[in-house]
Design a protein around this motif. Structure first.
Motif, PDB file in Angstrom:
ATOM      1  N   VAL A 284      15.524   2.949  26.518  1.00  0.00           N
ATOM      2  CA  VAL A 284      15.402   3.842  27.677  1.00  0.00           C
ATOM      3  C   VAL A 284      13.934   4.127  27.981  1.00  0.00           C
ATOM      4  O   VAL A 284      13.576   4.419  29.120  1.00  0.00           O
ATOM      5  CB  VAL A 284      16.183   5.159  27.422  1.00  0.00           C
ATOM      6  CG1 VAL A 284      15.923   6.184  28.496  1.00  0.00           C
ATOM      7  CG2 VAL A 284      17.665   4.873  27.316  1.00  0.00           C
ATOM      8  N   GLY A 285      13.097   4.036  26.954  1.00  0.00           N
ATOM      9  CA  GLY A 285      11.685   4.356  27.135  1.00  0.00           C
ATOM     10  C   GLY A 285      11.433   5.857  27.106  1.00  0.00           C
ATOM     11  O   GLY A 285      10.551   6.361  27.791  1.00  0.00           O
ATOM     12  N   ALA A 286      12.214   6.556  26.295  1.00  0.00           N
ATOM     13  CA  ALA A 286      12.092   8.013  26.210  1.00  0.00           C
ATOM     14  C   ALA A 286      10.826   8.383  25.453  1.00  0.00           C
ATOM     15  O   ALA A 286      10.430   7.708  24.502  1.00  0.00           O
ATOM     16  CB  ALA A 286      13.308   8.595  25.508  1.00  0.00           C
ATOM     17  N   SER A 287      10.215   9.486  25.899  1.00  0.00           N
ATOM     18  CA  SER A 287       8.969   9.900  25.262  1.00  0.00           C
ATOM     19  C   SER A 287       8.997  11.343  24.760  1.00  0.00           C
ATOM     20  O   SER A 287       8.126  11.747  24.005  1.00  0.00           O
ATOM     21  CB  SER A 287       7.811   9.738  26.242  1.00  0.00           C
ATOM     22  OG  SER A 287       8.069  10.484  27.419  1.00  0.00           O
ATOM     23  N   GLY A 288       9.978  12.124  25.160  1.00  0.00           N
ATOM     24  CA  GLY A 288      10.009  13.509  24.721  1.00  0.00           C
ATOM     25  C   GLY A 288      11.354  14.152  24.987  1.00  0.00           C
ATOM     26  O   GLY A 288      12.314  13.490  25.397  1.00  0.00           O
ATOM     27  N   LYS A 289      11.390  15.462  24.745  1.00  0.00           N
ATOM     28  CA  LYS A 289      12.640  16.213  24.897  1.00  0.00           C
ATOM     29  C   LYS A 289      13.221  16.143  26.307  1.00  0.00           C
ATOM     30  O   LYS A 289      14.433  16.241  26.490  1.00  0.00           O
ATOM     31  CB  LYS A 289      12.427  17.679  24.517  1.00  0.00           C
ATOM     32  CG  LYS A 289      12.260  17.904  23.048  1.00  0.00           C
ATOM     33  CD  LYS A 289      12.142  19.385  22.727  1.00  0.00           C
ATOM     34  CE  LYS A 289      12.011  19.602  21.241  1.00  0.00           C
ATOM     35  NZ  LYS A 289      11.926  21.013  20.898  1.00  0.00           N
ATOM     36  N   GLN A 290      12.366  15.958  27.298  1.00  0.00           N
ATOM     37  CA  GLN A 290      12.840  15.913  28.684  1.00  0.00           C
ATOM     38  C   GLN A 290      13.728  14.694  28.949  1.00  0.00           C
ATOM     39  O   GLN A 290      14.492  14.668  29.907  1.00  0.00           O
ATOM     40  CB  GLN A 290      11.668  15.942  29.686  1.00  0.00           C
ATOM     41  CG  GLN A 290      10.827  14.683  29.728  1.00  0.00           C
ATOM     42  CD  GLN A 290       9.724  14.624  28.672  1.00  0.00           C
ATOM     43  OE1 GLN A 290       9.666  15.461  27.776  1.00  0.00           O
ATOM     44  NE2 GLN A 290       8.854  13.622  28.765  1.00  0.00           N
ATOM     45  N   ASP A 291      13.659  13.686  28.074  1.00  0.00           N
ATOM     46  CA  ASP A 291      14.458  12.465  28.238  1.00  0.00           C
ATOM     47  C   ASP A 291      15.761  12.501  27.447  1.00  0.00           C
ATOM     48  O   ASP A 291      16.474  11.500  27.363  1.00  0.00           O
ATOM     49  CB  ASP A 291      13.642  11.240  27.807  1.00  0.00           C
ATOM     50  CG  ASP A 291      12.430  11.021  28.691  1.00  0.00           C
ATOM     51  OD1 ASP A 291      12.539  11.284  29.898  1.00  0.00           O
ATOM     52  OD2 ASP A 291      11.382  10.602  28.163  1.00  0.00           O
ATOM     53  N   PHE A 292      16.088  13.647  26.849  1.00  0.00           N
ATOM     54  CA  PHE A 292      17.289  13.789  26.021  1.00  0.00           C
ATOM     55  C   PHE A 292      18.547  13.336  26.767  1.00  0.00           C
ATOM     56  O   PHE A 292      19.331  12.538  26.263  1.00  0.00           O
ATOM     57  CB  PHE A 292      17.435  15.248  25.556  1.00  0.00           C
ATOM     58  CG  PHE A 292      18.643  15.489  24.707  1.00  0.00           C
ATOM     59  CD1 PHE A 292      18.616  15.238  23.351  1.00  0.00           C
ATOM     60  CD2 PHE A 292      19.826  15.968  25.266  1.00  0.00           C
ATOM     61  CE1 PHE A 292      19.720  15.459  22.559  1.00  0.00           C
ATOM     62  CE2 PHE A 292      20.946  16.185  24.492  1.00  0.00           C
ATOM     63  CZ  PHE A 292      20.894  15.935  23.132  1.00  0.00           C
ATOM     64  N   GLY A 293      18.749  13.838  27.971  1.00  0.00           N
ATOM     65  CA  GLY A 293      19.946  13.513  28.752  1.00  0.00           C
ATOM     66  C   GLY A 293      20.039  12.034  29.082  1.00  0.00           C
ATOM     67  O   GLY A 293      21.120  11.446  29.043  1.00  0.00           O
ATOM     68  N   LYS A 294      18.891  11.441  29.407  1.00  0.00           N
ATOM     69  CA  LYS A 294      18.846  10.012  29.736  1.00  0.00           C
ATOM     70  C   LYS A 294      19.291   9.164  28.543  1.00  0.00           C
ATOM     71  O   LYS A 294      20.066   8.222  28.693  1.00  0.00           O
ATOM     72  CB  LYS A 294      17.410   9.623  30.115  1.00  0.00           C
ATOM     73  CG  LYS A 294      17.277   9.010  31.492  1.00  0.00           C
ATOM     74  CD  LYS A 294      15.909   8.400  31.717  1.00  0.00           C
ATOM     75  CE  LYS A 294      14.799   9.432  31.698  1.00  0.00           C
ATOM     76  NZ  LYS A 294      13.500   8.868  32.066  1.00  0.00           N
ATOM     77  N   VAL A 295      18.792   9.531  27.364  1.00  0.00           N
ATOM     78  CA  VAL A 295      19.116   8.775  26.154  1.00  0.00           C
ATOM     79  C   VAL A 295      20.595   8.969  25.795  1.00  0.00           C
ATOM     80  O   VAL A 295      21.292   8.009  25.474  1.00  0.00           O
ATOM     81  CB  VAL A 295      18.212   9.197  24.973  1.00  0.00           C
ATOM     82  CG1 VAL A 295      18.618   8.467  23.698  1.00  0.00           C
ATOM     83  CG2 VAL A 295      16.749   8.919  25.289  1.00  0.00           C
ATOM     84  N   MET A 296      21.090  10.208  25.867  1.00  0.00           N
ATOM     85  CA  MET A 296      22.492  10.484  25.523  1.00  0.00           C
ATOM     86  C   MET A 296      23.442   9.719  26.439  1.00  0.00           C
ATOM     87  O   MET A 296      24.476   9.222  25.995  1.00  0.00           O
ATOM     88  CB  MET A 296      22.792  11.983  25.598  1.00  0.00           C
ATOM     89  CG  MET A 296      22.278  12.782  24.429  1.00  0.00           C
ATOM     90  SD  MET A 296      22.921  12.294  22.825  1.00  0.00           S
ATOM     91  CE  MET A 296      24.534  13.056  22.856  1.00  0.00           C
ATOM     92  N   LYS A 297      23.072   9.597  27.700  1.00  0.00           N
ATOM     93  CA  LYS A 297      23.910   8.890  28.677  1.00  0.00           C
ATOM     94  C   LYS A 297      24.092   7.424  28.275  1.00  0.00           C
ATOM     95  O   LYS A 297      25.174   6.863  28.422  1.00  0.00           O
ATOM     96  CB  LYS A 297      23.267   9.002  30.063  1.00  0.00           C
ATOM     97  CG  LYS A 297      24.077   8.426  31.179  1.00  0.00           C
ATOM     98  CD  LYS A 297      23.375   8.658  32.509  1.00  0.00           C
ATOM     99  CE  LYS A 297      24.141   8.028  33.646  1.00  0.00           C
ATOM    100  NZ  LYS A 297      23.448   8.188  34.924  1.00  0.00           N
ATOM    101  N   VAL A 298      23.044   6.804  27.740  1.00  0.00           N
ATOM    102  CA  VAL A 298      23.111   5.406  27.316  1.00  0.00           C
ATOM    103  C   VAL A 298      23.702   5.295  25.909  1.00  0.00           C
ATOM    104  O   VAL A 298      24.437   4.359  25.600  1.00  0.00           O
ATOM    105  CB  VAL A 298      21.697   4.762  27.364  1.00  0.00           C
ATOM    106  CG1 VAL A 298      21.706   3.351  26.815  1.00  0.00           C
ATOM    107  CG2 VAL A 298      21.157   4.786  28.787  1.00  0.00           C
ATOM    108  N   LEU A 299      23.414   6.289  25.073  1.00  0.00           N
ATOM    109  CA  LEU A 299      23.839   6.253  23.674  1.00  0.00           C
ATOM    110  C   LEU A 299      25.340   6.442  23.487  1.00  0.00           C
ATOM    111  O   LEU A 299      25.969   5.729  22.701  1.00  0.00           O
ATOM    112  CB  LEU A 299      23.083   7.332  22.891  1.00  0.00           C
ATOM    113  CG  LEU A 299      23.460   7.515  21.425  1.00  0.00           C
ATOM    114  CD1 LEU A 299      23.056   6.280  20.624  1.00  0.00           C
ATOM    115  CD2 LEU A 299      22.793   8.757  20.860  1.00  0.00           C
TER     116      LEU A 299
END
Length: 147
Positions: free
Chosen positions: A110-125
């Protein structure tokens, strides 16, 4: 063999063995599957079956926590037995190490870098680990990795 077929086979075995606790759990699980099937309006896919099983496990885990808080050891024991029965129908669960590896891969994907990307990562995970790991545990591990 579909989940319903497995449940029917195990239900017959529990009846023959006169195992009332197992029989009751399997019947409630079968009812949940049939209800979901009617609600969906079509035959269930393996993913749908996992959804029903995961829901049943989640509901019992929540009940287990409440029973422990209330000091109801009789209900704690019964609920743990139900969880063990339902777990037989679930796919092999990921270990915490394996889950952590999947989370790390998903973060880089996803290219997550911090807590603000939590939702993005969970959606894919979540689709990757559906039925194979506890979402609550995955969420806790992900929070640690993103902070």
């Amino acid at each position: 063999m579909t989940l319903i077929e497995s449940l029917m086979k195990d239900m017959k075995a529990a009846m023959k063995a006169q195992d009332k606790e197992t029989l009751t759990t399997i019947r409630s699980l079968k009812a949940a599957v049939m209800y979901y099937k009617i609600k969906q309006g079509h035959e269930l896919t393996p993913e749908d079956e996992l959804t029903v099983l995961a829901s049943a496990i989640k509901m019992r885990k929540e009940s287990l926590e409440e029973f422990k808080k209330g000091g109801r050891e009789d209900l704690v024991e019964q609920t743990e037995h139900e969880l063990a029965i339902i777990a037989k129908y679930m796919p092999k669960q990921l270990s915490e190490t394996e889950l952590e590896q999947v989370i790390i891969e998903t973060i880089s994907e996803v290219g997550a870098s911090g807590k603000q990307d939590f939702g993005k990562v969970m959606k894919v995970l979540m689709p990757k680990i559906k039925g194979k790991a506890d979402g609550k545990l995955a969420s806790e591990i992900l929070k640690k990795k993103l902070s």
